[in-house]
Design an enzyme around this catalytic site. Structure first.
Site, short mmCIF file in Angstrom:
data_model
loop_
_atom_site.label_atom_id
_atom_site.label_comp_id
_atom_site.label_asym_id
_atom_site.label_seq_id
_atom_site.Cartn_x
_atom_site.Cartn_y
_atom_site.Cartn_z
CB SER A 142 49.65 19.95 11.15
OG SER A 142 49.78 20.36 12.50
CE1 TYR A 155 49.51 14.75 12.55
CE2 TYR A 155 50.37 16.71 13.65
CZ TYR A 155 49.40 16.09 12.87
OH TYR A 155 48.34 16.83 12.40
C1 BGC Z 1 47.43 17.82 15.89
C2 BGC Z 1 46.74 17.92 17.22
C3 BGC Z 1 47.14 19.22 17.93
C4 BGC Z 1 46.94 20.40 16.99
C5 BGC Z 1 47.38 21.74 17.61
C6 BGC Z 1 47.19 19.06 15.08
O1 BGC Z 1 47.84 18.97 13.87
O2 BGC Z 1 46.90 16.71 15.19
O3 BGC Z 1 47.08 16.83 18.02
O4 BGC Z 1 46.34 19.44 19.08
O5 BGC Z 1 47.67 20.18 15.82
O6 BGC Z 1 48.64 21.68 18.23
#
Ligand code: BGC
Length: 254
Positions: A142, A155
């Site tokens: 991410s 996360y």
């Molecule tokens: C997350 C989302 C978030 C996006 C952008 C992703 O990795 O799961 O919750 O909106 O990143 O910030």
């Protein structure tokens, strides 16, 4: 592009994982669909892949358990005889901050997002080495492996760990001909963002933060994964590609 290749995608029955499984099959790969909930959506995807003329199997494996990861690889070998591409995609988030996260929430996010990718990489690499082939491990990370998201701290910690897993495992496995690459999406139109997408104010704020002004379609993430899995990407390892509409570089120009 991926004829005769065999891929496993974790968390393949929804969101980005589903698009990746389909994209790999469209490129010619046979695919193992890992899932833990909603067998009916795994089944639907399996049929869709069969219609494309590729083979697919579905395996109910909880990737936070090492024994299940081993079983996922074993069933793939039983069905297809080899493993070329392993996509660590399964992921969850709690949307909790440092101050309000419980021990249980922290452990679950770390187990589903990071422990699974660590041991998924280990078990996939062991198989690739055993069969004497090169291989591709692709970690769906991410933007938040590098960019804070206040209110989603566990996360971010898990994705930060995945960032270093990609780099370190990429270096360790290079001599075996196995590449390890991270893919860091920004905001993608998937169930993980359902709450934001159904709240007009939150959605407007999110879009305003993205220079390209929109969320990504899961297929846009899958397109990169297919390329990374192909022979064309043979020189890419131990790094992350971001697909974020520019969100990490966003600036109000003050
Ligand atoms: C997350 C989302 C978030 C996006 C952008 C992703 O990795 O799961 O919750 O909106 O990143 O910030």
């Amino acid at each position: 592009m991926l004829e005769d290749k065999v891929a496993i995608v974790t968390g393949a029955n929804s969101g980005i994982g589903r698009a990746i499984a389909l994209g790999l099959a469209q490129a010619g790969a046979n695919v193992t669909i890992d899932y833990v909930v909603h067998p009916e959506s795994a089944q639907e995807l399996e049929e869709e892949i069969r219609h494309l003329g590729e083979k697919a199997i579905m395996v109910d494996a909880d990737v936070s358990q090492v024994a299940d990861l081993q079983m996922l690889v074993d069933k793939t070998i039983e069905a297809f005889g080899r493993l070329d591409i392993f996509v660590n995609n399964a992921g969850i988030e709690t949307r909790t901050s440092l101050l309000d996260t419980t021990e249980e929430q922290f452990d679950k996010v770390m187990a589903v997002n990071l422990k699974s990718a660590f041991f998924g990489t280990q078990i996939a690499a062991q198989q690739m080495i055993k069969q004497g082939s090169d291989g591709r491990i692709i970690n769906i990370s991410s933007v938040h492996e590098d960019w804070p998201m206040p209110g989603n701290t566990p996360y971010c910690c898990s994705k930060g760990g995945m960032r270093m897993l990609t780099r370190t495992a990429g270096v360790e496995l290079a001599e075996k001909g196995i590449t390890v690459v991270g893919v860091g999406p920004g905001a993608v139109a998937t169930p993980i963002n359902q709450e934001t997408m159904s709240d007009p104010d939150k959605l407007a704020r999110l879009k305003a933060a993205i220079p390209l002004g929109r969320l990504a379609d899961p297929a846009e993430i899958a397109d990169l994964v297919v390329w990374l899995a192909s022979a064309q990407a043979g020189y890419v390892t131990a790094t992350t590609y971001f697909l974020d509409g520019g969100i990490m570089q966003g600036s109000p120009g003050l």
